[in-house]
Design an enzyme around this catalytic site. Structure first.
Site, PDB file in Angstrom:
ATOM      1  N   TYR A 182       0.867  -1.180   0.000  1.00 11.95           N
ATOM      2  CA  TYR A 182       0.000   0.000   0.000  1.00 11.95           C
ATOM      3  C   TYR A 182       0.899   1.223   0.000  1.00 11.95           C
ATOM      4  CZ  TYR A 182      -3.439   3.428   1.690  1.00 11.95           C
ATOM      5  OH  TYR A 182      -4.251   4.523   1.831  1.00 11.95           O
ATOM      6  N   ASP A 206       9.368   2.970  -0.796  1.00 14.07           N
ATOM      7  CA  ASP A 206       8.368   3.649   0.025  1.00 14.07           C
ATOM      8  C   ASP A 206       8.724   3.367   1.485  1.00 14.07           C
ATOM      9  OD1 ASP A 206       6.245   4.457   1.523  1.00 14.07           O
ATOM     10  OD2 ASP A 206       4.709   3.575   0.234  1.00 14.07           O
ATOM     11  N   LYS A 248       5.012   9.639   8.350  1.00 11.65           N
ATOM     12  CA  LYS A 248       4.875   9.102   9.702  1.00 11.65           C
ATOM     13  C   LYS A 248       5.920   9.644  10.691  1.00 11.65           C
ATOM     14  CE  LYS A 248       2.381   4.997   8.093  1.00 11.65           C
ATOM     15  NZ  LYS A 248       1.002   5.157   8.522  1.00 11.65           N
TER      16      LYS A 248
HETATM   17  N1  HOZ Z   1      -3.430   3.251   6.091  1.00 11.55           N
HETATM   18  C1  HOZ Z   1      -3.085   3.343   7.474  1.00 11.55           C
HETATM   19  C2  HOZ Z   1      -2.486   2.092   7.978  1.00 11.55           C
HETATM   20  N2  HOZ Z   1      -1.611   1.410   7.162  1.00 11.55           N
HETATM   21  C3  HOZ Z   1      -4.272   3.664   8.325  1.00 11.55           C
HETATM   22  C4  HOZ Z   1      -4.417   5.093   8.519  1.00 11.55           C
HETATM   23  C5  HOZ Z   1      -5.462   5.470   9.580  1.00 11.55           C
HETATM   24  O1  HOZ Z   1      -6.493   4.862   9.675  1.00 11.55           O
HETATM   25  O2  HOZ Z   1      -5.194   6.408  10.283  1.00 11.55           O
END
Ligand code: HOZ
Length: 420
Positions: A136, A231, A259
């Protein structure tokens, strides 16, 4: 709160996995965090292994980070003009990742990956990209094809609303399969702009790169003139002081970050080789911009967080503690006769209701999600907050100590019994 939220927000959440739909039940509405803990609106305390999905590497509301935000905010929240603190963050990132010669700050990991892809396409003059099944990279159109995280959690790995013409430019191959990447290059000569990869996959649970996988990608990108994008939004400064690229000794052409570099505030970044980065506007023809890019308050939080990770032995201690957690869980599950495995790298971990740790999306899909859901709820009831999905990595912070790990393992004794 959940009922009220659903009246004004789709499913009551601003990001899908938070809705608890795959595990069932009611999402906890959080009111505050402190070190390894979060507290919900009912006043219940949880040991937190989500850590805002990665940023909270120093624990919640670390005094240094909070102070940096307060001190910076007093002078204004956003200017839409250059500030010195942005240079400091850019210099800090370049010092940590030798593959970065130039870096641009943005406001999220999604923005970073979208921009890096556009840049790779602009630089090479090619349209196609290769991504890996279950990885992802945020919700950019080209990347929501067989994606992980929430897309996978809700059984919609390929999103509606992505025009077929865009999706057709994305070639998807299995993670850890260098031969499949090579076949794609052979089948699409001079058409592939980039290979984008999570060097440690953290959005289909946690999957480690097999020996030779990242090296193979480097070799193939060099051979076929494609841009290799790591990434590192999740792995950046979480698996080690020089990211996954430092840990595995591979130099990508471009890197995306997010992050941890924002310490809980909205910051992303993409950077890499000077000749590629010089294609970005206003130096070059590839356009990218953002009103809040390099926001001083967010950047201050990121710098303060990165400074904390510079403490001697920071990453070793984090990795040790994370391993204590996963090894402890494996031991408890074994005693309880539950088919379970786990692994950790730096401050990231994966929990699998399967005998063996997965090496691919196909392996991840064999894990027992019904068992995970029962385990998740038993742990939540006991005050342990894991990600509400079997397809997300977990995160430990520097504020998690032996006491929290002990409490987690004690809760797991009962939760594994409930799961079996
Ligand atoms: N896509 C995020 C985890 N891999 C989740 C983001 C969220 O819900 O804050």
């Amino acid at each position: 709160m959940f009922a009220r939220a659903q009246r004004s927000i789709p499913a009551g959440v601003n990001s899908p996995v938070r809705a608890f739909r795959s595990v069932g039940g009611t999402p906890r509405f959080l009111v505050r965090g402190e070190g390894p803990y979060v507290f919900d609106a009912d006043g219940k305390r949880y040991i937190d292994y989500v850590g805002s999905w990665g940023p909270a590497i120093a624990g919640h509301a670390h005094p240094d980070v909070v102070k940096a935000v307060q001190v910076t905010a007093v002078h204004g929240l956003s200017f839409g003009a250059p500030t010195e603190i942005e240079i400091e963050l850019a210099e800090t990132l370049i010092a940590r990742l030798p593959s970065l010669e130039l870096v641009r700050l943005v406001s999220s990991g999604t923005e970073a990956t979208m921009s890096a892809l556009r840049l790779a396409r602009g630089y090479t003059g090619r349209a196609k990209i290769i991504k890996f099944e279950g990885c992802y990279h945020g919700h950019g159109d080209s990347l929501l094809v067989k994606a992980g995280s929430g897309a996978l959690t809700f059984g919609q790995p390929s999103s509606a609303g992505v025009p077929p013409a865009v999706a057709n430019e994305t070639i998807v191959v299995p993670y850890n399969d260098v031969a499949a990447v090579e076949e794609s290059f052979i089948a699409n000569p001079d058409a592939i702009a980039a290979v984008i990869v999570e060097p440690v996959a953290g959005n289909m649970n946690l999957v480690l790169p097999a020996t030779g996988f990242l090296e193979g990608l480097r070799t193939l990108c060099d051979r076929y003139g494609a841009v290799l994008i790591f990434d590192e939004v999740m792995t950046g400064f979480r698996v080690g002081p020089h990211g996954a690229q430092g840990r595995f000794g591979i130099k990508p052409d471009l890197t995306t970050l997010g992050k941890v570099i924002g310490g809980g505030m909205p910051v992303g970044a993409f950077g890499g080789r000077r000749d590629i980065m010089e294609e970005i506007a206003p130096l070059g023809p590839v356009y990218q911009a953002g009103t809040l890019s390099g926001n001083p308050v967010a950047v201050a939080a990121g710098l303060a967080t990165l400074a904390l990770t510079d403490a001697p032995g920071f990453h070793d201690a984090l990795a040790r503690r994370t391993r204590t957690l996963t090894e402890g869980l494996v031991a408890v599950a074994k005693r309880r006769g539950v088919a379970f495995s786990a692994q950790a790298i730096g401050g990231m971990f994966g929990l699998y209701f399967a005998e063996l740790v997965p090496r691919s999306y196909a392996d991840v899909m064999t894990c027992d999600t019904a068992r995970f859901n029962r385990f998740f709820h038993a742990m939540l009831d006991a005050g342990i907050y894991f990600a509400p999905s079997a397809y997300e990595a977990g995160f430990v912070s520097a504020a998690h100590g032996e006491a929290q790990i002990r409490e987690t393992l004690a809760a797991a004794e009962r939760a594994f019994a409930a799961a079996s």
